[in-house]
Design a protein around this motif. Structure first.
Motif, PDB file in Angstrom:
ATOM      1  N   LEU A   1      -1.260  46.936  -6.371  1.00 46.47           N
ATOM      2  CA  LEU A   1      -0.533  48.179  -6.578  1.00 46.47           C
ATOM      3  C   LEU A   1       0.735  48.136  -5.738  1.00 46.47           C
ATOM      4  O   LEU A   1       0.685  47.795  -4.550  1.00 46.47           O
ATOM      5  CB  LEU A   1      -1.372  49.380  -6.140  1.00 46.47           C
ATOM      6  CG  LEU A   1      -2.617  49.680  -6.953  1.00 46.47           C
ATOM      7  CD1 LEU A   1      -3.399  50.827  -6.322  1.00 46.47           C
ATOM      8  CD2 LEU A   1      -2.249  50.018  -8.391  1.00 46.47           C
ATOM      9  N   GLY A   2       1.853  48.506  -6.342  1.00 47.66           N
ATOM     10  CA  GLY A   2       3.115  48.496  -5.615  1.00 47.66           C
ATOM     11  C   GLY A   2       3.092  49.333  -4.353  1.00 47.66           C
ATOM     12  O   GLY A   2       3.605  48.920  -3.308  1.00 47.66           O
ATOM     13  N   LYS A   3       2.470  50.523  -4.421  1.00 48.08           N
ATOM     14  CA  LYS A   3       2.443  51.375  -3.219  1.00 48.08           C
ATOM     15  C   LYS A   3       1.640  50.730  -2.098  1.00 48.08           C
ATOM     16  O   LYS A   3       1.957  50.902  -0.921  1.00 48.08           O
ATOM     17  CB  LYS A   3       1.912  52.771  -3.542  1.00 48.08           C
ATOM     18  CG  LYS A   3       0.461  52.828  -3.928  1.00 48.08           C
ATOM     19  CD  LYS A   3       0.026  54.251  -4.243  1.00 48.08           C
ATOM     20  CE  LYS A   3      -1.446  54.296  -4.590  1.00 48.08           C
ATOM     21  NZ  LYS A   3      -1.886  55.657  -4.856  1.00 48.08           N
ATOM     22  N   MET A   4       0.623  49.934  -2.439  1.00 48.99           N
ATOM     23  CA  MET A   4      -0.160  49.246  -1.418  1.00 48.99           C
ATOM     24  C   MET A   4       0.593  48.024  -0.883  1.00 48.99           C
ATOM     25  O   MET A   4       0.446  47.662   0.279  1.00 48.99           O
ATOM     26  CB  MET A   4      -1.534  48.847  -1.967  1.00 48.99           C
ATOM     27  CG  MET A   4      -2.373  50.031  -2.443  1.00 48.99           C
ATOM     28  SD  MET A   4      -2.518  51.373  -1.251  1.00 48.99           S
ATOM     29  CE  MET A   4      -3.411  50.576   0.056  1.00 48.99           C
ATOM     30  N   VAL A   5       1.382  47.389  -1.739  1.00 55.29           N
ATOM     31  CA  VAL A   5       2.223  46.273  -1.290  1.00 55.29           C
ATOM     32  C   VAL A   5       3.248  46.797  -0.290  1.00 55.29           C
ATOM     33  O   VAL A   5       3.505  46.150   0.737  1.00 55.29           O
ATOM     34  CB  VAL A   5       2.909  45.587  -2.491  1.00 55.29           C
ATOM     35  CG1 VAL A   5       3.977  44.598  -2.035  1.00 55.29           C
ATOM     36  CG2 VAL A   5       1.873  44.886  -3.369  1.00 55.29           C
ATOM     37  N   GLU A   6       3.813  47.977  -0.548  1.00 60.69           N
ATOM     38  CA  GLU A   6       4.759  48.576   0.397  1.00 60.69           C
ATOM     39  C   GLU A   6       4.091  48.855   1.743  1.00 60.69           C
ATOM     40  O   GLU A   6       4.696  48.643   2.790  1.00 60.69           O
ATOM     41  CB  GLU A   6       5.309  49.894  -0.156  1.00 60.69           C
ATOM     42  CG  GLU A   6       6.426  49.726  -1.133  1.00 60.69           C
ATOM     43  CD  GLU A   6       6.980  51.055  -1.612  1.00 60.69           C
ATOM     44  OE1 GLU A   6       8.190  51.071  -1.895  1.00 60.69           O
ATOM     45  OE2 GLU A   6       6.237  52.047  -1.723  1.00 60.69           O
ATOM     46  N   GLU A   7       2.845  49.340   1.709  1.00 64.86           N
ATOM     47  CA  GLU A   7       2.133  49.670   2.943  1.00 64.86           C
ATOM     48  C   GLU A   7       1.646  48.429   3.691  1.00 64.86           C
ATOM     49  O   GLU A   7       1.519  48.456   4.916  1.00 64.86           O
ATOM     50  CB  GLU A   7       0.916  50.553   2.634  1.00 64.86           C
ATOM     51  CG  GLU A   7       1.262  51.959   2.226  1.00 64.86           C
ATOM     52  CD  GLU A   7       0.026  52.783   1.918  1.00 64.86           C
ATOM     53  OE1 GLU A   7      -1.071  52.492   2.451  1.00 64.86           O
ATOM     54  OE2 GLU A   7       0.155  53.735   1.127  1.00 64.86           O
ATOM     55  N   ASN A   8       1.355  47.348   2.961  1.00 67.95           N
ATOM     56  CA  ASN A   8       0.740  46.160   3.556  1.00 67.95           C
ATOM     57  C   ASN A   8       1.429  44.873   3.094  1.00 67.95           C
ATOM     58  O   ASN A   8       0.778  43.979   2.539  1.00 67.95           O
ATOM     59  CB  ASN A   8      -0.749  46.112   3.184  1.00 67.95           C
ATOM     60  CG  ASN A   8      -1.482  47.356   3.613  1.00 67.95           C
ATOM     61  OD1 ASN A   8      -1.601  47.637   4.792  1.00 67.95           O
ATOM     62  ND2 ASN A   8      -1.965  48.115   2.639  1.00 67.95           N
ATOM     63  N   PRO A   9       2.729  44.743   3.328  1.00 68.18           N
ATOM     64  CA  PRO A   9       3.432  43.548   2.840  1.00 68.18           C
ATOM     65  C   PRO A   9       2.885  42.253   3.430  1.00 68.18           C
ATOM     66  O   PRO A   9       2.904  41.210   2.773  1.00 68.18           O
ATOM     67  CB  PRO A   9       4.883  43.789   3.256  1.00 68.18           C
ATOM     68  CG  PRO A   9       4.810  44.768   4.377  1.00 68.18           C
ATOM     69  CD  PRO A   9       3.606  45.621   4.084  1.00 68.18           C
ATOM     70  N   ASP A  10       2.372  42.313   4.658  1.00 62.53           N
ATOM     71  CA  ASP A  10       1.822  41.111   5.285  1.00 62.53           C
ATOM     72  C   ASP A  10       0.590  40.607   4.532  1.00 62.53           C
ATOM     73  O   ASP A  10       0.362  39.388   4.451  1.00 62.53           O
ATOM     74  CB  ASP A  10       1.481  41.380   6.746  1.00 62.53           C
ATOM     75  CG  ASP A  10       0.544  42.569   6.933  1.00 62.53           C
ATOM     76  OD1 ASP A  10       0.679  43.585   6.202  1.00 62.53           O
ATOM     77  OD2 ASP A  10      -0.326  42.508   7.817  1.00 62.53           O
ATOM     78  N   LEU A  11      -0.182  41.500   3.953  1.00 57.13           N
ATOM     79  CA  LEU A  11      -1.360  41.073   3.194  1.00 57.13           C
ATOM     80  C   LEU A  11      -0.968  40.468   1.845  1.00 57.13           C
ATOM     81  O   LEU A  11      -1.595  39.514   1.383  1.00 57.13           O
ATOM     82  CB  LEU A  11      -2.333  42.242   3.006  1.00 57.13           C
ATOM     83  CG  LEU A  11      -3.005  42.729   4.287  1.00 57.13           C
ATOM     84  CD1 LEU A  11      -3.870  43.953   4.008  1.00 57.13           C
ATOM     85  CD2 LEU A  11      -3.827  41.617   4.930  1.00 57.13           C
ATOM     86  N   ALA A  12       0.061  41.015   1.222  1.00 57.83           N
ATOM     87  CA  ALA A  12       0.555  40.412  -0.021  1.00 57.83           C
ATOM     88  C   ALA A  12       1.067  39.001   0.257  1.00 57.83           C
ATOM     89  O   ALA A  12       0.782  38.060  -0.487  1.00 57.83           O
ATOM     90  CB  ALA A  12       1.653  41.279  -0.634  1.00 57.83           C
ATOM     91  N   LYS A  13       1.793  38.847   1.348  1.00 55.43           N
ATOM     92  CA  LYS A  13       2.321  37.524   1.730  1.00 55.43           C
ATOM     93  C   LYS A  13       1.175  36.564   2.053  1.00 55.43           C
ATOM     94  O   LYS A  13       1.206  35.395   1.666  1.00 55.43           O
ATOM     95  CB  LYS A  13       3.261  37.678   2.931  1.00 55.43           C
ATOM     96  CG  LYS A  13       3.870  36.384   3.417  1.00 55.43           C
ATOM     97  CD  LYS A  13       4.923  35.859   2.496  1.00 55.43           C
ATOM     98  CE  LYS A  13       5.715  34.755   3.181  1.00 55.43           C
ATOM     99  NZ  LYS A  13       5.780  33.556   2.368  1.00 55.43           N
ATOM    100  N   ARG A  14       0.161  37.056   2.730  1.00 59.20           N
ATOM    101  CA  ARG A  14      -0.986  36.202   3.065  1.00 59.20           C
ATOM    102  C   ARG A  14      -1.671  35.715   1.791  1.00 59.20           C
ATOM    103  O   ARG A  14      -2.035  34.531   1.696  1.00 59.20           O
ATOM    104  CB  ARG A  14      -1.975  36.946   3.958  1.00 59.20           C
ATOM    105  CG  ARG A  14      -3.183  36.096   4.307  1.00 59.20           C
ATOM    106  CD  ARG A  14      -4.150  36.771   5.232  1.00 59.20           C
ATOM    107  NE  ARG A  14      -5.373  35.969   5.338  1.00 59.20           N
ATOM    108  CZ  ARG A  14      -6.483  36.377   5.910  1.00 59.20           C
ATOM    109  NH1 ARG A  14      -6.560  37.575   6.473  1.00 59.20           N
ATOM    110  NH2 ARG A  14      -7.542  35.585   5.943  1.00 59.20           N
ATOM    111  N   ALA A  15      -1.861  36.603   0.825  1.00 61.86           N
ATOM    112  CA  ALA A  15      -2.493  36.197  -0.442  1.00 61.86           C
ATOM    113  C   ALA A  15      -1.712  35.055  -1.075  1.00 61.86           C
ATOM    114  O   ALA A  15      -2.285  34.043  -1.496  1.00 61.86           O
ATOM    115  CB  ALA A  15      -2.580  37.381  -1.396  1.00 61.86           C
ATOM    116  N   TYR A  16      -0.411  35.199  -1.118  1.00 61.71           N
ATOM    117  CA  TYR A  16       0.445  34.169  -1.707  1.00 61.71           C
ATOM    118  C   TYR A  16       0.385  32.869  -0.903  1.00 61.71           C
ATOM    119  O   TYR A  16       0.218  31.782  -1.466  1.00 61.71           O
ATOM    120  CB  TYR A  16       1.879  34.693  -1.781  1.00 61.71           C
ATOM    121  CG  TYR A  16       2.860  33.691  -2.308  1.00 61.71           C
ATOM    122  CD1 TYR A  16       2.948  33.431  -3.666  1.00 61.71           C
ATOM    123  CD2 TYR A  16       3.702  33.001  -1.438  1.00 61.71           C
ATOM    124  CE1 TYR A  16       3.852  32.500  -4.157  1.00 61.71           C
ATOM    125  CE2 TYR A  16       4.614  32.077  -1.915  1.00 61.71           C
ATOM    126  CZ  TYR A  16       4.684  31.831  -3.271  1.00 61.71           C
ATOM    127  OH  TYR A  16       5.577  30.909  -3.751  1.00 61.71           O
TER     128      TYR A  16
END
Length: 157
Positions: free
Chosen positions: A77-92
């Motif tokens: 979810l975009g709103k969760m990516v905004e809140e947790n960008p470090d977790l999105a980066k970690r997944a990648y």
């Protein structure tokens, strides 16, 4: 969520998933999401996670997947990516696929018009791309699974 709970969740998902393998061709491999080449005729399970990333659950999922050398697709979810960008980066960075699950997950706003839907998809794609430096995997999971637009079904998006 403890590691045992995450492992049980992953095991339940694996048991409930529909296996896939060769799709009728005479090839030695099957192309999986992200371009991975897998031996044809084998059975595979695709693990997917929706609605994150969240600090409460996602790190434990990452740790469990890493422990068992498993990759998954995260419909973010975009709103969760905004809140947790470090977790999105970690997944990648850990080799998982990032895909789109809308910005808000708010059915009324999301499905109000074709423009509102596409706006949420484009906004989320932009957020993910800004974090990982490339477009997310071109796959969308519709919030709610599907949507019967009624009269809006006549509008071409």
């Amino acid at each position: 969520m403890g590691k045992r709970s995450v492992f049980c969740l992953l095991a339940a998902l694996a048991l409930a998933a529909v296996p896939w393998g060769s799709f009728g061709g005479e090839t030695d491999t099957v192309e999986a999401a992200g371009g991975a080449q897998l031996p044809a005729g084998e059975k595979y399970v695709a693990l997917t996670f929706d609605d994150g990333p969240t600090t409460a659950v996602t790190p434990a999922i990452f740790d469990t997947l890493k422990q068992y050398q498993v990759k998954a697709t995260f419909f973010m979810l975009g709103k969760m990516v905004e809140e947790n960008p470090d977790l999105a980066k970690r997944a990648y960075d850990e080799g998982h696929l990032l895909a789109n699950h809308s910005y808000s997950h708010d059915y009324k706003a999301l499905y109000a018009t074709g423009e509102s839907f596409m706006g949420e998809i484009e906004k989320t794609n932009g957020l993910i791309q800004g974090i990982i430096g490339e477009e997310p995997f071109k796959l969308i999971r519709f919030p709610g699974g599907s949507y019967n637009a009624g009269d809006l079904s006549l509008i071409h998006i």
